[in-house]
Design an enzyme around this catalytic site. Sequence first.
Site, PDB file in Angstrom:
ATOM      1  N   ASP A  64       0.282  -1.021   0.160  1.00  0.00           N
ATOM      2  CA  ASP A  64      -0.095  -0.171   0.289  1.00  0.00           C
ATOM      3  C   ASP A  64       0.970   1.166  -0.243  1.00  0.00           C
ATOM      4  O   ASP A  64       0.198   1.830  -0.623  1.00  0.00           O
ATOM      5  CB  ASP A  64      -0.599  -0.017   0.723  1.00  0.00           C
ATOM      6  CG  ASP A  64      -0.543  -0.213   2.303  1.00  0.00           C
ATOM      7  OD1 ASP A  64       1.256  -0.565   2.859  1.00  0.00           O
ATOM      8  OD2 ASP A  64      -0.784  -0.070   3.460  1.00  0.00           O
ATOM      9  N   HIS A  65       2.284   1.213   0.509  1.00  0.00           N
ATOM     10  CA  HIS A  65       2.815   2.125   0.294  1.00  0.00           C
ATOM     11  C   HIS A  65       3.434   3.026  -1.175  1.00  0.00           C
ATOM     12  O   HIS A  65       3.421   3.805  -1.333  1.00  0.00           O
ATOM     13  CB  HIS A  65       3.926   2.413   1.796  1.00  0.00           C
ATOM     14  CG  HIS A  65       3.682   2.310   2.571  1.00  0.00           C
ATOM     15  ND1 HIS A  65       2.543   1.920   3.686  1.00  0.00           N
ATOM     16  CD2 HIS A  65       3.559   3.159   4.121  1.00  0.00           C
ATOM     17  CE1 HIS A  65       2.290   2.137   5.053  1.00  0.00           C
ATOM     18  NE2 HIS A  65       3.463   3.388   5.048  1.00  0.00           N
ATOM     19  N   ASP A 119       4.111  -0.829  11.659  1.00  0.00           N
ATOM     20  CA  ASP A 119       3.343   0.612  11.150  1.00  0.00           C
ATOM     21  C   ASP A 119       2.950   1.203  12.237  1.00  0.00           C
ATOM     22  O   ASP A 119       2.173   0.399  13.171  1.00  0.00           O
ATOM     23  CB  ASP A 119       2.340  -0.530  10.199  1.00  0.00           C
ATOM     24  CG  ASP A 119       2.055   1.840   9.620  1.00  0.00           C
ATOM     25  OD1 ASP A 119       3.074   1.977   8.187  1.00  0.00           O
ATOM     26  OD2 ASP A 119       2.133   2.526   9.592  1.00  0.00           O
ATOM     27  N   ARG A 379      -0.471  12.667  10.257  1.00  0.00           N
ATOM     28  CA  ARG A 379       0.881  13.429  10.660  1.00  0.00           C
ATOM     29  C   ARG A 379       1.055  14.701   9.663  1.00  0.00           C
ATOM     30  O   ARG A 379       1.264  14.618   8.200  1.00  0.00           O
ATOM     31  CB  ARG A 379       1.937  12.856  10.304  1.00  0.00           C
ATOM     32  CG  ARG A 379       1.971  11.538  11.213  1.00  0.00           C
ATOM     33  CD  ARG A 379       3.357  10.611  11.237  1.00  0.00           C
ATOM     34  NE  ARG A 379       2.981  10.023  12.191  1.00  0.00           N
ATOM     35  CZ  ARG A 379       3.602   8.283  11.616  1.00  0.00           C
ATOM     36  NH1 ARG A 379       3.834   8.114  11.176  1.00  0.00           N
ATOM     37  NH2 ARG A 379       3.231   7.734  13.355  1.00  0.00           N
ATOM     38  N   SER A 533       7.083   6.981  12.686  1.00  0.00           N
ATOM     39  CA  SER A 533       6.821   6.023  12.591  1.00  0.00           C
ATOM     40  C   SER A 533       7.795   5.369  13.125  1.00  0.00           C
ATOM     41  O   SER A 533       8.327   5.390  13.871  1.00  0.00           O
ATOM     42  CB  SER A 533       7.310   6.217  10.574  1.00  0.00           C
ATOM     43  OG  SER A 533       7.975   4.992  10.608  1.00  0.00           O
ATOM     44  N   ARG A 535       9.408   3.026  11.362  1.00  0.00           N
ATOM     45  CA  ARG A 535      10.306   2.173  10.851  1.00  0.00           C
ATOM     46  C   ARG A 535      11.271   1.645  10.808  1.00  0.00           C
ATOM     47  O   ARG A 535      12.112   2.717  12.010  1.00  0.00           O
ATOM     48  CB  ARG A 535      10.339   2.937   9.368  1.00  0.00           C
ATOM     49  CG  ARG A 535      11.062   4.628  10.361  1.00  0.00           C
ATOM     50  CD  ARG A 535      11.065   5.604   8.908  1.00  0.00           C
ATOM     51  NE  ARG A 535       9.734   5.980   8.145  1.00  0.00           N
ATOM     52  CZ  ARG A 535       9.170   7.018   8.066  1.00  0.00           C
ATOM     53  NH1 ARG A 535      10.293   8.187   7.549  1.00  0.00           N
ATOM     54  NH2 ARG A 535       7.943   7.514   7.663  1.00  0.00           N
TER      55      ARG A 535
HETATM   56  C1  MIC Z   1       4.030   6.320   8.123  1.00  0.00           C
HETATM   57  O1  MIC Z   1       3.070   6.952   8.152  1.00  0.00           O
HETATM   58  O2  MIC Z   1       4.847   7.027   8.379  1.00  0.00           O
HETATM   59  C2  MIC Z   1       4.983   5.394   7.735  1.00  0.00           C
HETATM   60  C3  MIC Z   1       4.531   5.434   6.048  1.00  0.00           C
HETATM   61  O3  MIC Z   1       3.211   4.563   8.040  1.00  0.00           O
HETATM   62  C4  MIC Z   1       4.888   4.584   8.714  1.00  0.00           C
HETATM   63  C5  MIC Z   1       5.867   3.192   8.344  1.00  0.00           C
HETATM   64  C6  MIC Z   1       7.340   3.162   7.657  1.00  0.00           C
HETATM   65  O4  MIC Z   1       8.123   4.442   7.884  1.00  0.00           O
HETATM   66  O5  MIC Z   1       6.870   3.101   7.084  1.00  0.00           O
HETATM   67  C7  MIC Z   1       4.273   3.997   9.826  1.00  0.00           C
HETATM   68  O6  MIC Z   1       3.814   5.157  10.392  1.00  0.00           O
HETATM   69  O7  MIC Z   1       5.002   3.416  11.274  1.00  0.00           O
HETATM   70 FE1  SF4 Z   2      -0.174   5.232   5.231  1.00  0.00          FE
HETATM   71 FE2  SF4 Z   2       1.144   5.478   7.400  1.00  0.00          FE
HETATM   72 FE3  SF4 Z   2      -0.377   7.696   5.754  1.00  0.00          FE
HETATM   73 FE4  SF4 Z   2      -1.687   5.173   7.225  1.00  0.00          FE
HETATM   74  S1  SF4 Z   2      -0.512   7.545   8.317  1.00  0.00           S
HETATM   75  S2  SF4 Z   2      -1.704   5.958   5.311  1.00  0.00           S
HETATM   76  S3  SF4 Z   2      -0.013   3.880   7.223  1.00  0.00           S
HETATM   77  S4  SF4 Z   2       2.171   6.659   5.195  1.00  0.00           S
END
Ligand code: MIC
Ligand code: SF4
Length: 640
Positions: A64-65, A119, A379, A533, A535
């Site tokens: 999905d990313h 995630d 965010r 995140s 990550r």
């Molecule tokens: C995000 O919203 O920052 C992400 C991308 O979904 C991350 C995960 C990632 O960095 O792959 C998260 O929220 O954990």
């Molecule tokens: Fe995707 Fe993270 Fe954004 Fe949710 S917050 S839509 S999991 S990138």
Amino acid sequence: MGMTIAEKILKAHLVDGKMEKGAEIGLKIDQTLTQDATGTMAYLQFEAMGVDQVKTERSVAYIDHNTLQSGFENADDHKYIGTVAKKHGIYYSKAGNGICHQVHLERFGAPGKTLIGSDSHTPTGGGIGMLAFGAGGLDVAVAMGGGAYYIPMPKMVRVNLTGKLQPWVAAKDIILDVLRQMTVKGGVGKIVEYAGEGVATLSVPERATITNMGAELGATTSVFPSDEVTKAFLEAQGRGDVYIPLSSDPDAHYDEEYTVDLNTLAPLAAMPHMPDNVKPVAEIGAIPVNQCCIGSCTNSSYYDMMKVAAILKGKTVHPDVSLTISPGSRQVFDMMAKNGALSDIIAAGARILECACGPCIGMGQSPESAGVSLRTFNRNFEGRSGTQDAQIYLVSPEVAAASALTGVLTDPRTLGEAPVIEMPEHFDINDNLIVKPAEDPASVEVRCGPNIKPFPLGAALEASYSGKIVLKTEDNITTDHILPAGAKLLPYRSNIPYYANYCFINVDPKFPARCQEMGGGIIIGGANYGQGSSREHAALVPLYLGVRAVLAKSFARIHKANLVNSGILPLTFADPADYDKVSLNDSIQLPHIADEIRAGSQVTVTVNGYTFKADCEVSERQRSALLAGGTLNYAKQTAK
Ligand code: MIC
Ligand code: SF4
């Protein structure tokens, strides 16, 4: 004494430790999820553990990313994840099926179960009474292998919802109000439970918006009771059999309580650049808007999209605004297409994106320079949109849709009668984008493309350490600061050596080169270091660059666990005043580090001849992992 909802689920899953606040507990994990930006690393680590078939009740790999596929890199990751999933008993949700959290809520989540996901927004599952945690990829790999998931036993927070939401006021406004009250650090080490008469008035998607964005509080997770509303949602998804009722006992004890009065709540917005920088929309005023983006795992449900369609129906998006819509799942998308809502949105002039994370993670739709963008996301960290000086406001779908029509930030209560959306009695169910694991796993060949490089492994902790301070940061450093994502960099999530060139690029562009020149060193952080995140790249890349320790005022939970997993010491100043006494490029020594970690005592730190103490607040299990140079090394040692 009675128990909270979270305590009941924790107790039913406890496999290690005692449920005493702050002490480490190990939990049996029923379900796991991964997404593609963290999934490749998680599955490489899972493969390194040598487990044949996952031991969970259900594990799902979502794509999905990284769905842009502007080069071969993303597509190779997807092929790897698809084949590794098939081989090891994992369900594979193909690109186009939707955002992991939305799809998991619709098709797999179940009240009373535990879920961990690589995630940070995995707590979305709390909307149906799951205990769902965001975790690093390695923790997810361990859980897939049947290992426990460890957290410090959290404190319990109750948020009482009194009254009922008034027209044009949304679930997003509830969580924004909680963020205003608790701040982005307020939830660290806590589980947030929702209670009160307002709960029964909220649909599952509304509850999920709230638990989703509990991640921005830094909370361990958030959870709603499982009740008749949950049951109706699960039945409408054809999954009524997984329903169980769940509520807290009347005499349950909560460490903190907050109240949100739904009757008097007004539309809110989180202003640049933090989710807790919250003000009423009416107070911010009619600032001109360049872009509105509706979607993300926070606000992309059928319920949200139907509200947006009703607001846009028969109208036209303002000429100065670009409006994008990304439905959360193929189910949502398909239902909107069938009932005509999609046509209303298209006719109004919106740009329809695929059902994926998209602009939320900077995969396209970066605003113009200094542009104002209203987003229904979770965010608004500086630069996350892909435009460093963009001004991002987090708002409800109602505010975003209303403002897209007027061209200025608009309190939707000025638009007249609010649309009333009923939850469907039956969702359209079509799981043909979910690939089941192979019946004959031995026949599956795992395909690993050239962009997928091995992950770095830490080294056993030395008796003493001597190096340099390679970076000093402010408070609230996010993992987006540590390692940006976005369209240009997400393709390199499987290629740590390449990704390393971008570590802290927007904070101090010289950081990677400095580390390479000095052979690594120690990072000094402020409060809430590593928020955002999950990550684990934000630990793996510093590890690759030779970072030995992060000495901060405090840490965000998931990042701290990721540091330990990769063998980087998470140290905190015993006296926060010492933060001011250390500077970039100072020489730093940890003269007795291994003995002190082994003994669980305070850590001696010497900077330019000045000696002070730091704490390393980790469990015994984590101490052993740090001594071994990370969790995988430790697991190998104990397996011998
Ligand atoms: C995000 O919203 O920052 C992400 C991308 O979904 C991350 C995960 C990632 O960095 O792959 C998260 O929220 O954990
Ligand atoms: Fe995707 Fe993270 Fe954004 Fe949710 S917050 S839509 S999991 S990138």
